[in-house]
Design a protein around this motif. Structure first.
Motif, mmCIF file in Angstrom:
data_model
loop_
_atom_site.group_PDB
_atom_site.id
_atom_site.type_symbol
_atom_site.label_atom_id
_atom_site.label_comp_id
_atom_site.label_asym_id
_atom_site.label_seq_id
_atom_site.Cartn_x
_atom_site.Cartn_y
_atom_site.Cartn_z
ATOM 1 N N GLN A 97 10.131 -7.656 -10.161
ATOM 2 C CA GLN A 97 9.394 -6.691 -10.972
ATOM 3 C C GLN A 97 8.523 -5.848 -10.053
ATOM 4 O OE1 GLN A 97 7.035 -8.698 -13.912
ATOM 5 N NE2 GLN A 97 8.797 -9.284 -15.139
ATOM 6 N N VAL A 98 8.444 -4.563 -10.347
ATOM 7 C CA VAL A 98 7.578 -3.651 -9.605
ATOM 8 C C VAL A 98 6.620 -3.034 -10.606
ATOM 9 C CG1 VAL A 98 7.503 -1.565 -8.205
ATOM 10 C CG2 VAL A 98 9.381 -3.169 -7.927
ATOM 11 N N ARG A 99 5.323 -3.106 -10.308
ATOM 12 C CA ARG A 99 4.308 -2.557 -11.216
ATOM 13 C C ARG A 99 3.130 -2.039 -10.390
ATOM 14 N NH1 ARG A 99 4.418 -8.279 -12.479
ATOM 15 N NH2 ARG A 99 2.764 -9.316 -11.330
ATOM 16 N N PRO A 100 2.349 -1.120 -10.968
ATOM 17 C CA PRO A 100 1.173 -0.626 -10.240
ATOM 18 C C PRO A 100 0.167 -1.752 -10.010
ATOM 19 C CG PRO A 100 1.655 0.754 -12.154
ATOM 20 C CD PRO A 100 2.548 -0.438 -12.245
ATOM 21 N N ALA A 101 -0.438 -1.744 -8.848
ATOM 22 C CA ALA A 101 -1.456 -2.744 -8.525
ATOM 23 C C ALA A 101 -2.752 -2.396 -9.253
ATOM 24 C CB ALA A 101 -1.693 -2.804 -7.029
ATOM 25 N N PRO A 102 -3.577 -3.379 -9.579
ATOM 26 C CA PRO A 102 -4.843 -3.113 -10.246
ATOM 27 C C PRO A 102 -5.730 -2.187 -9.417
ATOM 28 C CG PRO A 102 -4.371 -5.466 -10.234
ATOM 29 C CD PRO A 102 -3.350 -4.808 -9.379
ATOM 30 N N GLY A 103 -6.424 -1.302 -10.096
ATOM 31 C CA GLY A 103 -7.362 -0.407 -9.425
ATOM 32 C C GLY A 103 -6.687 0.713 -8.658
ATOM 33 N N GLY A 104 -5.411 0.971 -8.914
ATOM 34 C CA GLY A 104 -4.710 2.044 -8.222
ATOM 35 C C GLY A 104 -4.570 1.801 -6.726
ATOM 36 N N ARG A 105 -4.416 0.564 -6.335
ATOM 37 C CA ARG A 105 -4.346 0.220 -4.912
ATOM 38 C C ARG A 105 -2.926 -0.089 -4.473
ATOM 39 N NH1 ARG A 105 -9.694 -3.164 -5.443
ATOM 40 N NH2 ARG A 105 -11.146 -1.500 -4.925
ATOM 41 N N GLY A 106 -2.003 0.759 -4.794
ATOM 42 C CA GLY A 106 -0.633 0.561 -4.360
ATOM 43 C C GLY A 106 0.248 0.006 -5.462
ATOM 44 N N THR A 107 1.194 -0.819 -5.058
ATOM 45 C CA THR A 107 2.198 -1.358 -5.964
ATOM 46 C C THR A 107 2.335 -2.852 -5.743
ATOM 47 O OG1 THR A 107 3.388 0.735 -5.778
ATOM 48 C CG2 THR A 107 4.612 -1.116 -6.671
ATOM 49 N N ASN A 163 0.835 -1.201 0.000
ATOM 50 C CA ASN A 163 0.000 0.000 0.000
ATOM 51 C C ASN A 163 0.874 1.257 0.000
ATOM 52 O OD1 ASN A 163 -2.239 1.607 0.047
ATOM 53 N ND2 ASN A 163 -2.626 1.373 2.226
ATOM 54 N N ARG A 164 1.728 1.371 -0.992
ATOM 55 C CA ARG A 164 2.599 2.520 -1.174
ATOM 56 C C ARG A 164 2.819 2.730 -2.668
ATOM 57 N NH1 ARG A 164 1.630 3.595 3.314
ATOM 58 N NH2 ARG A 164 2.979 3.556 5.116
ATOM 59 N N PRO A 165 3.110 3.983 -3.087
ATOM 60 C CA PRO A 165 3.442 4.209 -4.496
ATOM 61 C C PRO A 165 4.786 3.570 -4.849
ATOM 62 C CG PRO A 165 3.435 6.282 -3.247
ATOM 63 C CD PRO A 165 3.023 5.206 -2.312
ATOM 64 N N ALA A 166 5.012 3.358 -6.137
ATOM 65 C CA ALA A 166 6.219 2.661 -6.604
ATOM 66 C C ALA A 166 7.492 3.372 -6.179
ATOM 67 C CB ALA A 166 6.180 2.509 -8.126
ATOM 68 N N GLY A 167 7.475 4.685 -6.087
ATOM 69 C CA GLY A 167 8.663 5.433 -5.675
ATOM 70 C C GLY A 167 9.091 5.129 -4.250
ATOM 71 N N GLU A 168 8.140 4.776 -3.399
ATOM 72 C CA GLU A 168 8.461 4.453 -2.010
ATOM 73 C C GLU A 168 8.821 2.977 -1.828
ATOM 74 O OE1 GLU A 168 5.588 5.782 0.858
ATOM 75 O OE2 GLU A 168 5.182 7.589 -0.295
ATOM 76 N N VAL A 169 8.457 2.141 -2.791
ATOM 77 C CA VAL A 169 8.760 0.709 -2.686
ATOM 78 C C VAL A 169 10.243 0.460 -2.913
ATOM 79 C CG1 VAL A 169 8.372 -1.535 -3.776
ATOM 80 C CG2 VAL A 169 6.445 -0.036 -3.286
ATOM 81 N N ALA A 170 10.800 1.064 -3.945
ATOM 82 C CA ALA A 170 12.221 0.893 -4.254
ATOM 83 C C ALA A 170 12.825 2.259 -4.552
ATOM 84 C CB ALA A 170 12.397 -0.045 -5.433
ATOM 85 N N PRO A 171 13.043 3.083 -3.512
ATOM 86 C CA PRO A 171 13.612 4.410 -3.765
ATOM 87 C C PRO A 171 15.036 4.299 -4.313
ATOM 88 C CG PRO A 171 13.467 3.980 -1.396
ATOM 89 C CD PRO A 171 12.816 2.836 -2.102
ATOM 90 N N GLY A 172 15.262 4.946 -5.429
ATOM 91 C CA GLY A 172 16.582 4.890 -6.063
ATOM 92 C C GLY A 172 16.930 3.521 -6.615
ATOM 93 N N GLY A 173 15.921 2.674 -6.856
ATOM 94 C CA GLY A 173 16.161 1.340 -7.382
ATOM 95 C C GLY A 173 16.655 0.345 -6.345
ATOM 96 N N ARG A 174 16.625 0.725 -5.075
ATOM 97 C CA ARG A 174 17.084 -0.161 -3.999
ATOM 98 C C ARG A 174 15.881 -0.755 -3.281
ATOM 99 N NH1 ARG A 174 21.728 1.782 -0.346
ATOM 100 N NH2 ARG A 174 21.179 -0.306 0.301
ATOM 101 N N PHE A 175 15.866 -2.059 -3.193
ATOM 102 C CA PHE A 175 14.791 -2.762 -2.509
ATOM 103 C C PHE A 175 15.125 -2.902 -1.028
ATOM 104 C CE2 PHE A 175 14.312 -4.222 -6.885
ATOM 105 C CZ PHE A 175 12.976 -3.944 -7.067
ATOM 106 N N PRO A 176 14.125 -3.147 -0.193
ATOM 107 C CA PRO A 176 14.400 -3.371 1.232
ATOM 108 C C PRO A 176 15.352 -4.555 1.428
ATOM 109 C CG PRO A 176 12.052 -3.124 0.858
ATOM 110 C CD PRO A 176 12.707 -3.192 -0.489
ATOM 111 N N GLU A 177 15.999 -4.589 2.569
ATOM 112 C CA GLU A 177 17.034 -5.585 2.854
ATOM 113 C C GLU A 177 16.601 -7.026 2.631
ATOM 114 O OE1 GLU A 177 20.350 -7.532 3.540
ATOM 115 O OE2 GLU A 177 20.193 -5.385 3.248
#
Length: 162
Positions: free
Chosen positions: A75-85, A49-63
């Motif tokens: 792969q990171v893509r928008p969730a259906p219905g605009g419900r996050g990523t 439940n976050r936009p794609a920019g907050e999921v992998a800021p600067g192309g870095r994924f969480p640890e």
């Protein structure tokens, strides 16, 4: 009435025999497609439940996801219905033998278990900034009576179900 029950039992028996023996027709083609998909690399997907920019800021994924390294494709893509990523992860090396996968699952070294755990922990880090542990801090001391519950909780972290 007996002939109706007998006829229904015969039809059901025929359907079971056809399924087991892999009879010709559309049903067996579908079964073969399902079997082919099972042996290929499977995508594991989590919706965050976050936009794609907050999921992998600067192309870095969480640890947890970054710890999987080059062994996985992410792969990171928008969730259906605009419900996050959506975050989708799968192994790069493709298919594995089912017997080897079953042996790894029993010993706790199945790569799919590691992917599911990493996805779950990454989702928690992105949404809440911490990883929640259902079994910590324990409310009781370890005893032989509560050992089955401790083992089920530990397995649930890898399998995703309790």
């Amino acid at each position: 009435m007996r002939w109706l029950i007998g006829g229904a039992a015969a039809v059901a028996g025929g359907m079971v025999a056809r399924r087991l023996l892999g009879g010709a027709g559309r049903g067996s083609d579908q079964w073969q497609r399902v079997q082919a998909r099972r042996h290929g690399a499977r995508w594991h997907v989590a919706t965050v439940n976050r936009p794609a920019g907050e999921v992998a800021p600067g192309g870095r994924f969480p640890e947890p996801l970054a710890g999987l390294g080059d062994a996985v494709e992410v792969q990171v893509r928008p969730a259906p219905g605009g419900r996050g990523t959506e975050i989708a992860v799968r192994l790069r090396d493709g298919a594995r033998l089912p017997a080897v996968a079953a042996a790894r699952r029993v010993t706790g070294r199945d790569p799919d278990q590691a992917i599911r755990a990493a996805l779950r922990e990454s989702k928690q880090l992105i949404e809440t900034s911490e990883v929640l542990h259902p079994d910590y801090p324990p409310t009781t001391e370890p005893t032989p009576v509560n050992k089955p519950l401790r083992m089920a909780t530990q397995q649930g972290r890898r399998e995703g179900r309790l």
